[in-house]
Structure formats: C-alpha cells, structure tokens
Design a protein around this motif. Structure first.
Motif, PDB file in Angstrom:
ATOM      1  N   ALA A   1      30.071   7.409 -18.781  1.00 45.78           N
ATOM      2  CA  ALA A   1      29.464   6.146 -18.381  1.00 45.78           C
ATOM      3  C   ALA A   1      30.376   5.022 -18.844  1.00 45.78           C
ATOM      4  N   ALA A   2      30.878   4.223 -17.902  1.00 47.18           N
ATOM      5  CA  ALA A   2      31.685   3.045 -18.217  1.00 47.18           C
ATOM      6  C   ALA A   2      30.753   1.844 -18.118  1.00 47.18           C
ATOM      7  N   VAL A   3      30.211   1.435 -19.254  1.00 52.27           N
ATOM      8  CA  VAL A   3      29.141   0.430 -19.267  1.00 52.27           C
ATOM      9  C   VAL A   3      29.788  -0.954 -19.273  1.00 52.27           C
ATOM     10  N   ASN A   4      29.796  -1.581 -18.116  1.00 50.37           N
ATOM     11  CA  ASN A   4      30.550  -2.817 -17.911  1.00 50.37           C
ATOM     12  C   ASN A   4      29.741  -4.083 -18.155  1.00 50.37           C
ATOM     13  N   GLY A   5      28.488  -3.950 -18.570  1.00 52.93           N
ATOM     14  CA  GLY A   5      27.631  -5.108 -18.799  1.00 52.93           C
ATOM     15  C   GLY A   5      26.254  -4.634 -19.195  1.00 52.93           C
ATOM     16  N   PRO A   6      25.214  -5.469 -18.999  1.00 49.34           N
ATOM     17  CA  PRO A   6      23.865  -5.072 -19.385  1.00 49.34           C
ATOM     18  C   PRO A   6      23.410  -3.769 -18.731  1.00 49.34           C
ATOM     19  N   ALA A   7      22.771  -2.936 -19.532  1.00 48.61           N
ATOM     20  CA  ALA A   7      22.187  -1.683 -19.061  1.00 48.61           C
ATOM     21  C   ALA A   7      20.751  -1.645 -19.568  1.00 48.61           C
ATOM     22  N   ALA A   8      19.795  -1.624 -18.662  1.00 53.07           N
ATOM     23  CA  ALA A   8      18.389  -1.710 -19.059  1.00 53.07           C
ATOM     24  C   ALA A   8      17.577  -0.623 -18.376  1.00 53.07           C
ATOM     25  N   GLY A   9      16.485  -0.226 -19.034  1.00 53.74           N
ATOM     26  CA  GLY A   9      15.564   0.722 -18.442  1.00 53.74           C
ATOM     27  C   GLY A   9      16.241   1.992 -17.996  1.00 53.74           C
ATOM     28  N   ALA A  10      15.975   2.372 -16.744  1.00 53.44           N
ATOM     29  CA  ALA A  10      16.571   3.594 -16.209  1.00 53.44           C
ATOM     30  C   ALA A  10      18.087   3.505 -16.192  1.00 53.44           C
TER      31      ALA A  10
ATOM     32  N   GLY B   1       5.824   3.399 -20.566  1.00 53.81           N
ATOM     33  CA  GLY B   1       6.589   4.196 -21.510  1.00 53.81           C
ATOM     34  C   GLY B   1       7.948   4.522 -20.924  1.00 53.81           C
ATOM     35  N   PRO B   2       8.829   5.135 -21.701  1.00 57.87           N
ATOM     36  CA  PRO B   2      10.175   5.446 -21.213  1.00 57.87           C
ATOM     37  C   PRO B   2      10.157   6.483 -20.104  1.00 57.87           C
ATOM     38  N   ASP B   3      11.173   6.417 -19.261  1.00 59.46           N
ATOM     39  CA  ASP B   3      11.362   7.456 -18.251  1.00 59.46           C
ATOM     40  C   ASP B   3      12.850   7.751 -18.149  1.00 59.46           C
ATOM     41  N   SER B   4      13.212   8.480 -17.127  1.00 58.99           N
ATOM     42  CA  SER B   4      14.616   8.846 -16.887  1.00 58.99           C
ATOM     43  C   SER B   4      15.241   9.568 -18.069  1.00 58.99           C
TER      44      SER B   4
ATOM     45  N   GLY C   1       0.793  -1.221   0.000  1.00 58.47           N
ATOM     46  CA  GLY C   1       0.000   0.000   0.000  1.00 58.47           C
ATOM     47  C   GLY C   1       0.823   1.267   0.000  1.00 58.47           C
ATOM     48  N   ASP C   2       2.118   1.137  -0.245  1.00 60.26           N
ATOM     49  CA  ASP C   2       3.017   2.301  -0.287  1.00 60.26           C
ATOM     50  C   ASP C   2       3.063   2.813  -1.722  1.00 60.26           C
ATOM     51  N   ASP C   3       2.752   4.098  -1.924  1.00 59.01           N
ATOM     52  CA  ASP C   3       2.734   4.645  -3.280  1.00 59.01           C
ATOM     53  C   ASP C   3       4.076   5.230  -3.696  1.00 59.01           C
ATOM     54  N   ALA C   4       5.148   4.916  -2.956  1.00 58.25           N
ATOM     55  CA  ALA C   4       6.481   5.434  -3.301  1.00 58.25           C
ATOM     56  C   ALA C   4       6.882   5.103  -4.738  1.00 58.25           C
ATOM     57  N   PRO C   5       6.589   3.875  -5.251  1.00 63.60           N
ATOM     58  CA  PRO C   5       6.970   3.580  -6.639  1.00 63.60           C
ATOM     59  C   PRO C   5       6.314   4.498  -7.664  1.00 63.60           C
ATOM     60  N   LEU C   6       5.146   5.022  -7.323  1.00 64.42           N
ATOM     61  CA  LEU C   6       4.446   5.909  -8.252  1.00 64.42           C
ATOM     62  C   LEU C   6       5.043   7.307  -8.250  1.00 64.42           C
ATOM     63  N   ARG C   7       5.852   7.603  -7.242  1.00 68.10           N
ATOM     64  CA  ARG C   7       6.476   8.921  -7.141  1.00 68.10           C
ATOM     65  C   ARG C   7       7.933   8.920  -7.577  1.00 68.10           C
ATOM     66  N   THR C   8       8.480   7.734  -7.844  1.00 67.96           N
ATOM     67  CA  THR C   8       9.931   7.633  -8.014  1.00 67.96           C
ATOM     68  C   THR C   8      10.448   8.345  -9.259  1.00 67.96           C
ATOM     69  N   VAL C   9       9.627   8.448 -10.313  1.00 70.73           N
ATOM     70  CA  VAL C   9      10.097   9.163 -11.514  1.00 70.73           C
ATOM     71  C   VAL C   9      10.389  10.614 -11.179  1.00 70.73           C
ATOM     72  N   GLY C  10       9.432  11.253 -10.508  1.00 73.47           N
ATOM     73  CA  GLY C  10       9.616  12.658 -10.172  1.00 73.47           C
ATOM     74  C   GLY C  10      10.613  12.899  -9.060  1.00 73.47           C
ATOM     75  N   GLU C  11      10.660  11.979  -8.080  1.00 74.90           N
ATOM     76  CA  GLU C  11      11.517  12.189  -6.918  1.00 74.90           C
ATOM     77  C   GLU C  11      12.954  11.716  -7.128  1.00 74.90           C
ATOM     78  N   HIS C  12      13.130  10.716  -7.998  1.00 74.61           N
ATOM     79  CA  HIS C  12      14.460  10.128  -8.130  1.00 74.61           C
ATOM     80  C   HIS C  12      15.009  10.187  -9.553  1.00 74.61           C
ATOM     81  N   TYR C  13      14.307   9.564 -10.489  1.00 76.28           N
ATOM     82  CA  TYR C  13      14.859   9.421 -11.831  1.00 76.28           C
ATOM     83  C   TYR C  13      15.065  10.761 -12.533  1.00 76.28           C
ATOM     84  N   ASN C  14      14.074  11.610 -12.492  1.00 72.60           N
ATOM     85  CA  ASN C  14      14.232  12.905 -13.161  1.00 72.60           C
ATOM     86  C   ASN C  14      15.375  13.731 -12.562  1.00 72.60           C
TER      87      ASN C  14
END
Length: 264
Positions: free
Chosen positions: A106-115, A144-147, A78-91
């Motif tokens: 960015a030193a991409v040392n392996g798989p990089a997905a999503g954010a 849809g995409p974010d970050s 029941g925690d809505d933190a995941p719904l706020r994470t784009v605005g509070e963290h990723y952006n």
C-alpha cells in the motif's frame, strides 16, 4: 484506460500498480470502484506475469472510505445495496489483498479513512507519504469497523492502540504511524511513487512462491497454537524445497552469483 476510469492500472518491472482514481471525491468508494478494484485484484493475483501489486490513490488522498453521497442516495431511493456492501464488496476485497499469492504494497499518498485505511492495513507492506494519515471514524457515525480492520489493525499495533483509535476516532499522522508500527516507512510526498515501485520491483524479482508461503504461514500462526504453526511451517518448507527457486538460490550461493528467481 482513460483518465475518466475510476481505477487505473499500470505495469512495470512485473509490478502491477492499481490507482484508485476519484481524486475529486478523495477516492471514496462507490459500487463501481469497489467492483473494479475486486476484479483487478483478482486478475493481478492470477496473472503469472504480475509478481507484486501496489495499491495507491490519485490526487491528494489514498482513500476516504465509503462514498457517503452514494450511500445515502441509494438508501433514500429504497435500494438496500449499501446494506449488502460489506459482504459483497469489502470482505472480498480485503480477502483478495490478504490472500494474494504475491506481495501487496500500500503506497499511502494521503488521508486513508474507514475502509480505505483498512485496505492499507490488509496489505503486506505500507509505505506512507509525509502527508498521509489514518482515521477509523466508524464510531462517529454509529457503526463498528468493517473491511477486516478489527482483525488487521490490532495485529499491526496491538489491541490497546487499536481500541483507542477506533473508540476515539483519532487521526494518526504519518510520523506516529511509523512509530507505532502502522507503516514501515515514511517518505516525502514526491518520493512515494518511486519508493513504492522500488520496493515492489525488488519483491517481484524475488522468490514469489516463497513469499506466498511466508504470507500463508504468518496467517496460520496468527490464530493457531505453536504446534499448528510448526506443522504449517513444516509443510511449507517441504513444498518450497522442491521449487526451482530454491534450487536456483542454492546453486547461486555455491557459484557466488546473484540468483535469478522465476517464481516457480
């Protein structure tokens, strides 16, 4: 810091390296890691002793994006933190990377997905290991995409390729990533850390005030008219012409010696 920290930091040659450190979870992003990363990026940007930043991951992955176990667990509780994470963290994280007044590699040392992939797209330069790959899998989970990926990815590889990678959720390996302009350089896995440090140290020894203005004028030009871009360049050149680094570069050229830039 201990090896249990979710984010590690090291300094060398005026380069700060930030290491996402949840290797068993492919460095997926929890609330704790996102908050630490944002704080460290902010601190590195403000620290005059830091003149370049490297972002990489521990273990075999760069970053798998959002930690879905935490995401689902919080929603079920029941925690809505995941719904706020784009605005509070990723952006804010992506903004901190893009607007850092010093180069970010960015030193991409392996798989990089999503954010995680989006963080790499937001960096100024990308050096990838042979084992690196990139995945925009948002569509697979009905999102849809974010970050900032909708903004950064198409500026790197064009609208058509960006749409393909997002709509089809297709994985791009290191070789293809270099071919289409997603990364600038691909090296053997064992050489990645050293090469990223080498590039970052070279930048850290350079005219960092000028680098900041270069980043700013590129960002302005990406979404402005020619006249607006010309005005931004004019303002940047006027400011840079008065810097100690510019005067040092001119004096070094006349004296036929290597300039000693101070970032001022």
């Amino acid at each position: 810091m201990t090896t249990e920290d979710v984010l590690l930091r090291s300094d060398r040659d005026r380069v700060r390296t930030l290491i996402l450190n949840r290797p068993k979870a492919y460095n997926s992003l929890t609330v704790e890691l996102k908050e630490r990363l944002l704080a460290e990026l902010t601190q590195a940007s403000a620290d005059p002793g830091v003149r370049a930043i490297v972002l990489t991951g521990a273990g075999k992955a760069f970053c798998a994006g959002q930690d879905l176990k935490e995401h689902v667990g919080l929603l079920q509780a029941g925690d809505d933190a995941p719904l706020r994470t784009v605005g509070e963290h990723y952006n804010p994280i992506v903004t901190a990377i893009v607007e850092a007044p010093k180069p970010v590699i960015a030193a991409v040392n392996g798989p990089a997905a999503g954010a995680g992939a989006a963080f790499a797209y937001a960096a100024d330069l990308r050096v990838a290991a042979n084992s690196a790959n990139f995945l925009m899998a948002f569509a697979n989970v009905g999102l849809g995409p974010d970050s900032g990926a909708s903004w950064t990815l198409q500026r790197l590889i064009g609208y058509g390729r960006a749409a393909e990678l997002m709509l089809l959720a297709r994985t791009v390996g290191a070789e293809e990533a270099q071919r289409i302009g997603l990364v600038g350089e691909v090296v053997a896995d064992e050489d990645l850390a050293g090469r990223a440090q080498e590039v970052a140290a070279k930048l850290a020894a350079g005219p960092t005030v000028a680098y900041s203005k270069i980043k700013g004028t590129l960002a302005t030009a990406a979404e402005s008219t020619l006249r607006e871009a010309l005005a931004a360049e004019d303002a940047a050149q006027s400011a840079l012409g008065a810097t100690a680094d510019h005067h040092e570069a001119v004096e070094a050229f006349v004296a036929k010696r290597k300039p000693d830039f101070t970032g001022s």
